[in-house]
Design a protein around this motif. Structure first.
Motif: not given
Length: 570
Positions: A450-458
């Motif tokens: 739901t958001d970009t607070s974490h790396d989106l692929t790892r």
């Protein structure tokens, strides 16, 4: 294979047959596209005391909140208000659309930042999804169309169930005014002055202008912004063809005629009444009357339907004239039922494409996926695909901790594991489970969906036991064994698809029974696990295929094709 005795046998060809009949009778649907409804902001009217529905179920009528069943006004804000009210009631509810026609525009639809499997991955241009009918954090709700027609505009998701339980979507037809998938039907062909020509019928709803040897296209104009929802030109970027007389659908030519109607064109003339004349060199192969050129862009900006982190979701007695973006996607959800659903373009629409991608895709399911008595026709990709997702080992960070990554560009941003899930490590070269590589997930630090607070692929995962010795980054993938569903696909009809009919990759029991497959371009039933390309899991160990009928197959009807990360297959 023995003839099927299923309830799905004997269905008419539907939209394609009606379109061909109209074509051969030279009945051309003419006239300009309908004007956009007046821009309106329906007043949010507090609902009366909930009426008694089925049992203790409260009834919420969308027209009480300003929805317009006459089809004159945009009903989107009113539908959102009705669903918000149903949510506030806190009990079993039925949200009803009194029989009529409802216009649903994306401009005032609820917006959520969402990352969806097999769509656009981490591409930030498409992170925000507009959803016309949003059921979110709700329990025990029925969305009942009462036979209504939902007219979809722009680029948006028709319906979604997010973090909800016991949700039913039923009894409606959803059609698009100008989907970003354009079908051009050959209504006349021949030669003139030594040159080949084709007269191509453009479906109503599109705006277009001839520009030399190309055409500039656009969807309808937003009544809110005055700007077209989309623009394009020429052949869009991807083309395939379908023949209405035979039902054959293909991503490539089978008779020498190009799949691209603009290939070799020397002149284009607007004949009016939705017809364009394309003139070619004399040497060009002439596509026959009844050939349809289907064109689209290859990106998948949004799912047409979305079920995520939900339990016991049902879609039944519905018709989808087109699915924009990427079909109906069920992601990390439990118990999905699709029953008596028709995926077909309207017979009088001059459209044949039911979707620009898959029709139903389950990415990481648990419980049971049940798909029965439904009609799947004329998609650009696989009608049904049930799979999990392999994530590749990037690093070993401690005795019980490792980092994994999504490896396909269209899949990223959503969680792959939850605490308590069972994780299995798989050797990419052999596609077999790593000895001692099954464990329970204790913690996960990764994308939320739901958001970009974490790396989106790892994602970094901690397990309840030590990792096996010797596992190497790049050589091992992991899958979520908890989110692998049992599957029952019974009594369905599949027709005129250039790819496969059913893809299935799950460790749980699979039953494919009493279905009919007609004119599949690739395998009707495709069994695989992929650790090299799409990274779709998993191993298949319990599969029953019986009582199905396969006609006019263009390749082996049942195909087993594990795709390993090694140079040679296992």
């Amino acid at each position: 294979m023995r003839p099927s005795t299923s309830r799905g046998v004997g269905r008419a060809r539907g939209a394609a047959s009606a379109l061909l009949a109209s074509l051969l009778a030279l009945v051309l649907v003419t006239g300009p596209a309908a004007a956009s409804p007046a821009v309106a902001s329906p007043a949010v009217v507090p609902a009366a005391t909930p009426a008694a529905g089925d049992g203790a179920r409260a009834v919420v009528d969308v027209t009480d909140f300003g929805a317009d069943p006459s089809g004159a006004l945009d009903s989107t804000p009113a539908v959102a208000a009705a669903l918000d009210h149903a949510k506030d009631l806190g009990g079993p509810t039925r949200v009803v659309f009194p029989t009529g026609t409802y216009q649903l525009y994306p401009d005032r639809a609820p917006v959520r930042e969402l990352y969806v499997s097999n769509t656009v991955g981490a591409d930030q241009r498409y992170k925000d999804k507009r959803i016309a009918i949003l059921v979110e954090d709700m329990d025990d709700v029925v969305v009942d169309g009462e036979g209504s027609r939902l007219v979809m505009h722009g680029e948006q998701t028709i319906f979604a169930s997010i973090r909800s339980r016991d949700v039913v979507f039923e009894d409606f037809t959803a059609e698009w005014v100008a989907p970003r998938t354009l079908d051009l039907t050959v209504v006349a062909a021949g030669t003139t002055n030594g040159q080949t020509y084709r007269d191509l019928r453009v479906p109503d709803g599109y705006v277009y202008a001839v520009d030399g040897t190309t055409v500039r296209w656009s969807g309808e104009t937003s009544p809110y912004t005055g700007v077209p929802y989309w623009t394009d030109q020429g052949a869009f970027g991807y083309q395939q063809v379908v023949d209405l007389a035979t039902g054959r659908s293909s991503r490539g030519s089978w008779d020498g005629a190009s799949t691209n109607p603009f290939a070799g064109v020397s002149a284009i003339t607007d004949l009016g009444d939705g017809r364009l004349r394309f003139v070619y060199a004399a040497s060009a192969a002439s596509a026959p009357v009844g050939r349809v050129f289907q064109m689209r862009r290859t990106h998948r900006d949004t799912p047409a339907g979305f079920v995520w982190e939900s339990e016991r979701t049902t879609v039944r007695d519905a018709t989808f004239g087109h699915l924009h973006g990427f079909g109906v996607v069920a992601q990390l959800t439990e118990d999905l039922t699709i029953d008596r659903v028709r995926f077909r373009a309207a017979a009088d629409s001059w459209r044949t494409s039911a979707a620009s991608a898959d029709l139903v895709q389950v990415s990481g399911g648990r419980g049971t996926v049940t798909i029965t008595d439904s009609d799947f026709g004329f998609a650009h990709d696989d009608p049904i695909n049930v799979h999990g997702t392999y994530v590749e080992l990037v690093s070993v960070d401690g005795p019980r901790t490792a980092t994994f990554a999504y490896r396909h560009g269209e899949t990223a941003g959503f969680p792959q594991f939850y605490a308590g899930d069972e994780l299995a490590l798989v050797d990419k070269a052999t596609m077999t489970d790593v000895q001692g590589g099954t464990a329970t997930v204790v913690t996960v630090d990764g994308p939320t969906g739901t958001d970009t607070s974490h790396d989106l692929t790892r994602m970094t995962v901690t397990l309840d036991r030590d990792l096996p010795a010797g596992i190497a980054p790049g050589a091992v993938v992991a899958e979520n064994v908890t989110y692998t569903p049992a599957v029952e696909i019974r009594g369905n009809h599949f027709e005129s698809v250039p790819t496969r009919g059913i893809l299935v990759t799950t460790r749980k029991p699979v039953l494919v029974e009493d279905n009919t497959f007609d004119q599949m371009g690739m395998a009707s039933i495709y069994v695989s696990a992929d650790a090299r390309s799409w990274y779709e899991s998993s191993v298949v160990r319990d599969l029953t295929i019986r009582g199905n009928t396969f006609t006019r197959a263009q390749s082996p009807v049942i195909w087993f094709d594990p795709t390993s990360g090694a140079a040679t297959r296992p």
